[in-house]
Design a protein around this motif. Structure first.
Motif, PDB file in Angstrom:
ATOM      1  N   LYS A   7       1.978  -1.673  -2.154  1.00 13.55           N
ATOM      2  CA  LYS A   7       1.986  -1.949  -0.520  1.00 13.55           C
ATOM      3  C   LYS A   7       1.413  -3.152  -0.249  1.00 13.55           C
ATOM      4  O   LYS A   7       1.742  -3.291   1.032  1.00 13.55           O
ATOM      5  CB  LYS A   7       0.839  -0.758  -0.014  1.00 13.55           C
ATOM      6  N   GLU A   8       0.935  -3.955  -0.684  1.00 17.22           N
ATOM      7  CA  GLU A   8       0.096  -5.287  -0.475  1.00 17.22           C
ATOM      8  C   GLU A   8       0.400  -6.325  -1.105  1.00 17.22           C
ATOM      9  O   GLU A   8       0.338  -6.252  -2.583  1.00 17.22           O
ATOM     10  CB  GLU A   8      -1.433  -4.915  -0.181  1.00 17.22           C
ATOM     11  N   GLY A  48      10.297  -2.134   4.035  1.00 14.48           N
ATOM     12  CA  GLY A  48       9.479  -1.455   3.182  1.00 14.48           C
ATOM     13  C   GLY A  48       7.940  -2.177   2.799  1.00 14.48           C
ATOM     14  O   GLY A  48       7.517  -1.441   2.084  1.00 14.48           O
ATOM     15  N   SER A  64       4.511  -3.269   3.332  1.00 14.14           N
ATOM     16  CA  SER A  64       3.766  -2.879   4.526  1.00 14.14           C
ATOM     17  C   SER A  64       2.413  -3.970   4.855  1.00 14.14           C
ATOM     18  O   SER A  64       2.005  -4.091   6.092  1.00 14.14           O
ATOM     19  CB  SER A  64       2.566  -1.644   3.712  1.00 14.14           C
ATOM     20  N   ARG A  65       1.990  -4.556   3.848  1.00 11.14           N
ATOM     21  CA  ARG A  65       1.109  -5.720   4.132  1.00 11.14           C
ATOM     22  C   ARG A  65       1.301  -7.049   3.294  1.00 11.14           C
ATOM     23  O   ARG A  65       1.670  -7.073   2.173  1.00 11.14           O
ATOM     24  CB  ARG A  65      -0.369  -5.275   3.755  1.00 11.14           C
ATOM     25  N   VAL A  72       2.948  -6.621   9.653  1.00  9.88           N
ATOM     26  CA  VAL A  72       3.005  -6.749   8.153  1.00  9.88           C
ATOM     27  C   VAL A  72       1.509  -7.630   7.920  1.00  9.88           C
ATOM     28  O   VAL A  72       1.162  -7.394   6.934  1.00  9.88           O
ATOM     29  CB  VAL A  72       4.252  -7.295   7.861  1.00  9.88           C
ATOM     30  N   CYS A  81      -1.938  -8.973   7.431  1.00  8.18           N
ATOM     31  CA  CYS A  81      -3.282  -8.574   7.538  1.00  8.18           C
ATOM     32  C   CYS A  81      -4.086  -9.424   8.432  1.00  8.18           C
ATOM     33  O   CYS A  81      -3.777 -10.801   8.598  1.00  8.18           O
ATOM     34  CB  CYS A  81      -4.041  -8.627   6.325  1.00  8.18           C
ATOM     35  N   GLU A  97      -6.611   1.396   8.959  1.00  9.58           N
ATOM     36  CA  GLU A  97      -5.806   1.623   8.081  1.00  9.58           C
ATOM     37  C   GLU A  97      -6.393   1.204   6.607  1.00  9.58           C
ATOM     38  O   GLU A  97      -6.934  -0.149   6.713  1.00  9.58           O
ATOM     39  CB  GLU A  97      -4.445   1.036   8.240  1.00  9.58           C
ATOM     40  N   LEU A 110      -6.001   0.682   2.410  1.00  5.95           N
ATOM     41  CA  LEU A 110      -5.230   0.647   1.331  1.00  5.95           C
ATOM     42  C   LEU A 110      -5.967   1.507   0.198  1.00  5.95           C
ATOM     43  O   LEU A 110      -7.179   0.808  -0.317  1.00  5.95           O
ATOM     44  CB  LEU A 110      -4.640  -0.615   0.750  1.00  5.95           C
ATOM     45  N   ASP A 116      -7.092  -3.839   6.635  1.00 10.34           N
ATOM     46  CA  ASP A 116      -6.186  -4.930   6.597  1.00 10.34           C
ATOM     47  C   ASP A 116      -7.023  -6.122   6.910  1.00 10.34           C
ATOM     48  O   ASP A 116      -6.860  -7.341   6.530  1.00 10.34           O
ATOM     49  CB  ASP A 116      -5.056  -4.907   7.548  1.00 10.34           C
ATOM     50  N   SER A 137      -1.918   4.357  -1.603  1.00 11.90           N
ATOM     51  CA  SER A 137      -1.311   4.438  -0.598  1.00 11.90           C
ATOM     52  C   SER A 137      -2.201   4.187   0.680  1.00 11.90           C
ATOM     53  O   SER A 137      -3.215   3.813   0.402  1.00 11.90           O
ATOM     54  CB  SER A 137      -0.742   6.240  -0.173  1.00 11.90           C
ATOM     55  N   ILE A 138      -1.632   3.891   1.848  1.00 14.54           N
ATOM     56  CA  ILE A 138      -2.252   3.595   2.987  1.00 14.54           C
ATOM     57  C   ILE A 138      -2.647   4.589   3.826  1.00 14.54           C
ATOM     58  O   ILE A 138      -1.742   5.508   4.385  1.00 14.54           O
ATOM     59  CB  ILE A 138      -1.750   2.705   3.529  1.00 14.54           C
TER      60      ILE A 138
END
Ligand code: SF4
Length: 436
Positions: free
Chosen positions: A192-193, A226, A228-229, A253, A255, A382, A384, A401, A417-418
């Motif tokens: 995700k990051e 797709g 996320s960060r 996207v 942070c 949000e 992670l 973030d 997951s976030i």
């Protein structure tokens, strides 16, 4: 060689950690068995740091510890301390191989060659001959949350206190196509990051043909489906352009977190350090960042005890830090690095004075971090999810973030997951909250 046990220990920055993770993957792929550093291994690899004299000392301690744990093991020493002081490393009993900050992807071959020899091997390369980024395999997929992606190596800045340009060489940027390819693969693997790492990230692209810049790279990364960060691990104040600020502010996207090294809040000290900004310019930059990126978590490095730092200079730094409301401070005590200009400056500061100033700033850092956390109470953030916080309580933890640690009730399936968490209570520098 297959089945032999390898143990790796790492000191220093995120770049070193990234490179150790890559090395671990290379050894694993070649059939070696990775074990903890405290365990008995056949091969010990110590990835060293030399940014302060503490880095040197800890590097030597780890080498000696490995030699004690298994006197018959092969000991390979790599990284920044190995690069700048290979003779000192080779003189430590038990060391078989010294590799600097280059040729690390060949470490397996070098180890296998060293195993056949009787004499310790100095395989440190001259960085002056090095003008290209050393391509490394993508980071092996071990963690399930964030992935580090190295975008460049080296630094051309030569701040007067800093050994890093000597330990890492000049700027070498990774090709943007390669970075985008790896980033896409990491997203496809479920990350995700992505944390962009480097020694001097702001200079990214200056050595590549064409108009390659960090801003352009970020723009392209933001377009990866797709993802996320994206987090920038550190950027020098001089490298933050208005274009970059607009890009960072223009996509969710990125942070809302920047690590912008200040080092000192006193103009005279900044000048002697070879930093290319004044305290006023730094403060103005922070104003621009905060205006454009609401909720920004701003972290910084600050050094105490640089030669010539008087009480008045230190007070200037203290005041600037306090009014800038950083969300985290990394405090360093200056230590003379052999071969750097500042090591020969007059006005070296007494260790006790450095210690007192350091303590004062660490205390301030705690207060600022708690203050930033308090400013987020009542917000839904949000997070992670990284790992379990306490087994008995069912609490889990993760990062927002804007780089605040949050603790909340959760379950194993949430890791990676976030989730949205309501910030309810400050706990030290972290926040306790509830998933909403
Ligand atoms: S780059 Fe700097 S901080 Fe990182 S390991 Fe080398 S000397 Fe230490």
């Amino acid at each position: 060689m297959k089945g032999k046990r390898v143990a790796i220990s790492t000191l220093g920055c995120k770049v070193n950690q990234y490179e150790s993770a890559v090395l671990a993957g290379i050894f694993r792929d070649r059939g070696y068995h990775l074990v903890e550093f405290e365990e008995e291994a056949d091969i010990y690899i110590i990835n060293t740091c030399t940014v302060t004299h503490q880095g040197d000392r800890k590097s030597r301690q780890l080498i000696r510890r490995a030699a004690r744990t298994n006197p018959g093991a092969l000991i390979a020493v790599t990284g920044c301390y190995a690069q700048v002081s290979p003779e000192k490393v080779l003189a430590i009993p038990g060391v078989d191989l010294v590799v600097g900050t280059k040729d690390r992807t060949k470490l397996v071959e070098l180890v296998e060659t060293a195993e056949k020899g009787l004499m310790p091997v100095n395989a440190v390369s001259n960085l002056a001959d090095d003008c290209e980024f050393e391509e490394m395999p993508a980071l092996p997929l071990q963690e399930r949350t964030r992935a580090f992606l190295k975008i460049q190596d080296g630094c051309n800045n030569y701040c007067t206190y800093c050994i890093v340009p000597y330990a890492r060489g000049g700027l070498r940027s990774r090709r943007p196509e390669k970075i985008l390819e790896i980033a896409s693969a990491l997203v496809a693997a479920g990350y995700k990051e992505i944390v962009l790492t480097g020694i001097h990230t702001g200079s990214y692209g200056q050595d590549l043909p064409g108009d390659v810049t960090l801003a352009g790279l970020l723009n392209k990364l933001a377009g990866i489906q797709g993802l996320s960060r994206v987090r920038l691990s550190s950027i020098e104040p001089n490298d933050i352009t208005l274009e970059l600020v607009e890009i960072l502010a223009g996509s969710p996207v990125f942070c809302r977190h920047l690590h912008v090294p200040l080092q000192s809040g006193d103009d005279l000290v900044l000048q002697k350090m070879g930093r290319r900004y004044t305290a006023w310019e730094y403060t103005r930059l922070v104003g621009v960042l905060r205006e454009n990126i609401p909720g920004l978590g701003l972290t910084t490095d600050v050094m105490v005890g640089f030669p010539g730092e008087t009480d008045e200079c230190f007070d200037n730094t203290y005041r600037l830090l306090k009014k800038t409301s950083f969300s985290r401070l990394h405090v360093f005590k200056y230590s003379p690095r052999p071969g750097t200009p500042a090591a020969g400056f007059t006005g070296q500061v007494e260790p006790a004075v450095k210690e007192a100033r350091s303590r004062k700033l660490i205390e301030l850092g705690g207060t600022l971090a708690a203050g930033f956390a308090a400013s987020l109470l009542g917000q839904v953030l949000e997070v992670l999810v990284e790992r379990q916080y306490q087994e008995e309580t069912g609490l889990y933890e993760g990062l927002t973030d804007n780089y605040v640690r949050m603790i909340f009730s959760g379950c194993e399936q949430l890791i990676g997951s976030i989730v949205k968490v309501m910030a309810e209570e400050v706990r030290g520098t972290a926040i306790k909250g509830r998933i909403v």
